[in-house]
Design a protein around this motif. Sequence first.
Motif, PDB file in Angstrom:
ATOM      1  N   PRO A  75      83.350   3.658  -7.033  1.00 16.46           N
ATOM      2  CA  PRO A  75      82.217   2.330  -6.194  1.00 16.46           C
ATOM      3  C   PRO A  75      81.027   1.616  -6.249  1.00 16.46           C
ATOM      4  O   PRO A  75      80.057   2.052  -6.762  1.00 16.46           O
ATOM      5  N   ILE A  76      81.753  -0.055  -6.125  1.00 17.20           N
ATOM      6  CA  ILE A  76      80.395  -0.448  -6.151  1.00 17.20           C
ATOM      7  C   ILE A  76      79.537  -1.025  -4.852  1.00 17.20           C
ATOM      8  O   ILE A  76      80.901  -1.796  -3.985  1.00 17.20           O
ATOM      9  N   GLY A  77      78.675  -1.046  -4.853  1.00 17.82           N
ATOM     10  CA  GLY A  77      77.933  -1.783  -3.784  1.00 17.82           C
ATOM     11  C   GLY A  77      76.870  -2.523  -3.908  1.00 17.82           C
ATOM     12  O   GLY A  77      76.478  -2.246  -5.103  1.00 17.82           O
ATOM     13  N   ILE A  78      76.971  -2.988  -2.578  1.00 14.97           N
ATOM     14  CA  ILE A  78      75.172  -4.192  -3.177  1.00 14.97           C
ATOM     15  C   ILE A  78      74.986  -4.420  -1.880  1.00 14.97           C
ATOM     16  O   ILE A  78      75.203  -3.514  -0.720  1.00 14.97           O
ATOM     17  N   ASP A  79      73.236  -3.626  -2.356  1.00 14.68           N
ATOM     18  CA  ASP A  79      71.804  -3.102  -1.523  1.00 14.68           C
ATOM     19  C   ASP A  79      70.884  -4.442  -1.069  1.00 14.68           C
ATOM     20  O   ASP A  79      70.084  -4.870  -2.646  1.00 14.68           O
ATOM     21  N   MET A  80      71.703  -5.319  -0.486  1.00 15.19           N
ATOM     22  CA  MET A  80      70.632  -6.392  -0.523  1.00 15.19           C
ATOM     23  C   MET A  80      69.043  -6.753  -0.053  1.00 15.19           C
ATOM     24  O   MET A  80      68.227  -7.252  -0.940  1.00 15.19           O
ATOM     25  N   ALA A  81      68.913  -5.557   0.530  1.00 15.18           N
ATOM     26  CA  ALA A  81      67.378  -5.356   0.829  1.00 15.18           C
ATOM     27  C   ALA A  81      66.534  -5.596  -0.882  1.00 15.18           C
ATOM     28  O   ALA A  81      65.796  -5.532  -1.343  1.00 15.18           O
ATOM     29  N   GLY A 150      75.722 -34.105  13.555  1.00 16.79           N
ATOM     30  CA  GLY A 150      75.613 -32.717  14.206  1.00 16.79           C
ATOM     31  C   GLY A 150      74.772 -31.976  13.275  1.00 16.79           C
ATOM     32  O   GLY A 150      74.876 -30.976  13.439  1.00 16.79           O
ATOM     33  N   VAL A 151      74.414 -32.883  11.679  1.00 18.45           N
ATOM     34  CA  VAL A 151      73.082 -31.585  11.055  1.00 18.45           C
ATOM     35  C   VAL A 151      72.231 -31.421  11.924  1.00 18.45           C
ATOM     36  O   VAL A 151      71.704 -30.209  11.857  1.00 18.45           O
ATOM     37  N   GLY A 152      71.433 -31.904  13.408  1.00 13.31           N
ATOM     38  CA  GLY A 152      70.510 -31.246  13.727  1.00 13.31           C
ATOM     39  C   GLY A 152      70.804 -30.555  14.901  1.00 13.31           C
ATOM     40  O   GLY A 152      69.966 -29.462  15.267  1.00 13.31           O
ATOM     41  N   GLU A 153      72.058 -30.172  14.929  1.00  9.31           N
ATOM     42  CA  GLU A 153      73.172 -29.303  15.889  1.00  9.31           C
ATOM     43  C   GLU A 153      72.949 -27.701  15.212  1.00  9.31           C
ATOM     44  O   GLU A 153      73.341 -27.266  16.092  1.00  9.31           O
ATOM     45  N   VAL A 154      73.387 -27.287  14.407  1.00  9.91           N
ATOM     46  CA  VAL A 154      73.339 -25.995  13.793  1.00  9.91           C
ATOM     47  C   VAL A 154      71.960 -25.653  13.320  1.00  9.91           C
ATOM     48  O   VAL A 154      71.524 -26.075  11.994  1.00  9.91           O
ATOM     49  N   PRO A 155      72.699 -24.344  13.254  1.00  7.17           N
ATOM     50  CA  PRO A 155      72.176 -23.431  12.370  1.00  7.17           C
ATOM     51  C   PRO A 155      72.132 -23.995  10.449  1.00  7.17           C
ATOM     52  O   PRO A 155      73.433 -23.705  10.749  1.00  7.17           O
ATOM     53  N   PHE A 156      71.176 -23.851   9.286  1.00 10.44           N
ATOM     54  CA  PHE A 156      71.460 -24.034   8.059  1.00 10.44           C
ATOM     55  C   PHE A 156      70.264 -23.462   7.162  1.00 10.44           C
ATOM     56  O   PHE A 156      69.607 -22.927   7.910  1.00 10.44           O
ATOM     57  N   PHE A 157      70.626 -23.025   6.404  1.00  6.82           N
ATOM     58  CA  PHE A 157      70.163 -22.494   5.218  1.00  6.82           C
ATOM     59  C   PHE A 157      69.238 -23.548   4.142  1.00  6.82           C
ATOM     60  O   PHE A 157      70.766 -24.699   4.007  1.00  6.82           O
ATOM     61  N   THR A 158      68.243 -23.824   3.788  1.00  4.40           N
ATOM     62  CA  THR A 158      68.442 -24.288   2.456  1.00  4.40           C
ATOM     63  C   THR A 158      67.720 -23.676   1.211  1.00  4.40           C
ATOM     64  O   THR A 158      67.750 -22.253   1.410  1.00  4.40           O
ATOM     65  N   ASN A 159      68.249 -24.117  -0.908  1.00  5.40           N
ATOM     66  CA  ASN A 159      67.310 -23.121  -1.321  1.00  5.40           C
ATOM     67  C   ASN A 159      66.971 -21.611  -1.233  1.00  5.40           C
ATOM     68  O   ASN A 159      66.624 -20.679  -0.842  1.00  5.40           O
ATOM     69  N   SER A 160      65.567 -22.712  -0.297  1.00  5.40           N
ATOM     70  CA  SER A 160      63.994 -21.977   0.164  1.00  5.40           C
ATOM     71  C   SER A 160      64.405 -21.007   1.420  1.00  5.40           C
ATOM     72  O   SER A 160      63.723 -19.828   1.123  1.00  5.40           O
ATOM     73  N   SER A 161      64.899 -21.488   2.040  1.00 11.03           N
ATOM     74  CA  SER A 161      65.067 -20.481   3.558  1.00 11.03           C
ATOM     75  C   SER A 161      66.258 -18.969   3.228  1.00 11.03           C
ATOM     76  O   SER A 161      66.004 -18.289   3.695  1.00 11.03           O
ATOM     77  N   LEU A 162      67.043 -19.648   2.408  1.00  9.05           N
ATOM     78  CA  LEU A 162      67.679 -18.751   2.308  1.00  9.05           C
ATOM     79  C   LEU A 162      67.113 -17.632   1.320  1.00  9.05           C
ATOM     80  O   LEU A 162      67.915 -16.412   1.299  1.00  9.05           O
ATOM     81  N   LEU A 163      66.763 -17.854   0.548  1.00 10.16           N
ATOM     82  CA  LEU A 163      65.414 -17.142  -0.693  1.00 10.16           C
ATOM     83  C   LEU A 163      64.504 -15.941   0.280  1.00 10.16           C
ATOM     84  O   LEU A 163      64.160 -15.286  -0.384  1.00 10.16           O
ATOM     85  N   ASP A 164      64.297 -16.102   1.262  1.00  8.73           N
ATOM     86  CA  ASP A 164      63.489 -15.945   2.455  1.00  8.73           C
ATOM     87  C   ASP A 164      64.410 -14.514   2.837  1.00  8.73           C
ATOM     88  O   ASP A 164      63.837 -13.864   3.958  1.00  8.73           O
ATOM     89  N   THR A 165      65.199 -14.224   2.982  1.00  6.38           N
ATOM     90  CA  THR A 165      66.531 -13.131   3.393  1.00  6.38           C
ATOM     91  C   THR A 165      67.171 -12.590   2.674  1.00  6.38           C
ATOM     92  O   THR A 165      67.097 -12.894   1.935  1.00  6.38           O
ATOM     93  N   ASP A 166      67.585 -11.371   3.344  1.00  2.00           N
ATOM     94  CA  ASP A 166      68.066 -10.432   2.571  1.00  2.00           C
ATOM     95  C   ASP A 166      69.493 -10.201   3.111  1.00  2.00           C
ATOM     96  O   ASP A 166      70.869  -9.303   2.950  1.00  2.00           O
ATOM     97  N   LEU A 167      70.218 -11.274   3.588  1.00  2.00           N
ATOM     98  CA  LEU A 167      71.416 -11.929   4.514  1.00  2.00           C
ATOM     99  C   LEU A 167      72.349 -11.942   3.401  1.00  2.00           C
ATOM    100  O   LEU A 167      72.086 -12.276   2.863  1.00  2.00           O
ATOM    101  N   LEU A 168      73.405 -10.982   3.638  1.00  2.00           N
ATOM    102  CA  LEU A 168      75.076 -10.814   2.568  1.00  2.00           C
ATOM    103  C   LEU A 168      75.735 -11.933   4.001  1.00  2.00           C
ATOM    104  O   LEU A 168      76.798 -10.700   4.612  1.00  2.00           O
ATOM    105  N   PRO A 169      76.037 -13.084   3.786  1.00  4.13           N
ATOM    106  CA  PRO A 169      77.191 -13.791   4.850  1.00  4.13           C
ATOM    107  C   PRO A 169      78.010 -13.369   4.732  1.00  4.13           C
ATOM    108  O   PRO A 169      79.029 -12.575   3.138  1.00  4.13           O
TER     109      PRO A 169
END
Length: 458
Positions: A75-81, A150-169
């Motif tokens: 089985p193939i798994g992803i370790d985002m950390a 509505g862009v100011g009313e929701v959380p969002f990533f840019t390319n920079s901020s997404l690279l700062d996290t090990d989140l897997l959406p």
Amino acid sequence: MAGKFDAIVIGTGQAGPSMAGRLTDAGMTVAVVERHLIGGTCVNTGCKPTKTLVASAYAAHHARRSADYGVITGPIGIDMARVHARSQKISVDSRNGNETWLRSMKGCTLIRGHARFESAKTVRVGDELLEAERIFINVGGRALVPDMPGVGEVPFFTNSSLLDTDLLPDHLVVVGGSYIGLEFAQIYARFGSRVTVVEKGPRLIGREDAEISDAVRSILEAEGIQIRTGAECIRFARHPDGVAVGLDCSEGVPETIGSHLLLAVGRRPNTDDLGLEMAGIETDKRGYIQVNDRLETNVPGIWALGDCNGRGAFTHTAYNDFEIVAQNLLDGANRKVTDRIACYALYVDPPLGRVGMTETEARATGSRILVGRRPMRRVGRAVEKDEQLGFMKIVVDADTDAILGAAILGTSGDEAIHTVLDIMAAGGNAATLRHTMHIHPTVSELVPTIAGELRPVS
């Protein structure tokens, strides 16, 4: 505190440290000013970390289809950390290398802080007033946050901020169907996220020929990525499951719900807080510093290099800016931006390598053109690797045999395209390419072949 130098370099992206190196080698004293991370976009939020993620995603993709090659795995798994840690380490190592290089330069002073012009010859950084006869602006750019409802009313990533996290959406909605957005879309789809790409225009990567846009779309859709084009009125709202993205597409449901949102709709230059007006430096309405063919601003003794001048948005164009300015200033050359041949790559898998004009652009010149094409399934190297998606094409002037442009969407396309680029740069034509023997088995060996299979287009 005041300091007088022979030159000031503002920003440490691709052009900045190299510029400082040439100037100090010439015996000049140089102040290099950096307000954030040394290395600029490429090292910190661009090429280095994103292409590291592309490599991890490529490994995951091929591990899943290893049985196609007769290789049996579990089985193939992803370790985002670990994926994230690897990406960050490569960025940090490069950043530290740049800083070590700058600090080792004899005659170079590295100053941390935000530079602002006070005149055409003076720059303030905190309490320090720096003065120089030559000033080089290399401040790069950042992600554009669009003024959408509505862009100011929701959380969002840019390319920079997404690279700062090990989140897997769970479900990543990517707004923007161009180069940055598509790379992230495929990366996260291969890591296991459900991905939807939303594009306002009628097709993906609108600057490319329609057949390339369509082929890229097919490649991504085959991997399970949902593509929504023609989203004329994109809007955002909070939702219990994340973010609701309104589409108003010509087909499909009018709204999609994502757990996370990535905005990838373009870039803007980091020129809005430099005090450019104090030096009389002209910008266009988008904030890009206006330069001539030698990358000189309207103010004598001030140059703009890299993304902030609007003459290129790539690491390689920034470095070429440095080469042009340094050789003109120090070597008595007369190099011009308009002499270089446009080239770039899109790092989806398979990658797209592009040089010169598209077929659409060539047609628009009114010249008679010839086109050579070959699908990657007829390229031996691609067949052997079982990476047969995409095609290659070359566009030639029918009357002069000049190569106008080429595209290779396929395995190693980002490397093989240099075969065409170098012939064009050396002043060769399609006959030069046709008569050049290439190594077998490679992707590049088919480039002379398609140059010999040119056909008129209607």
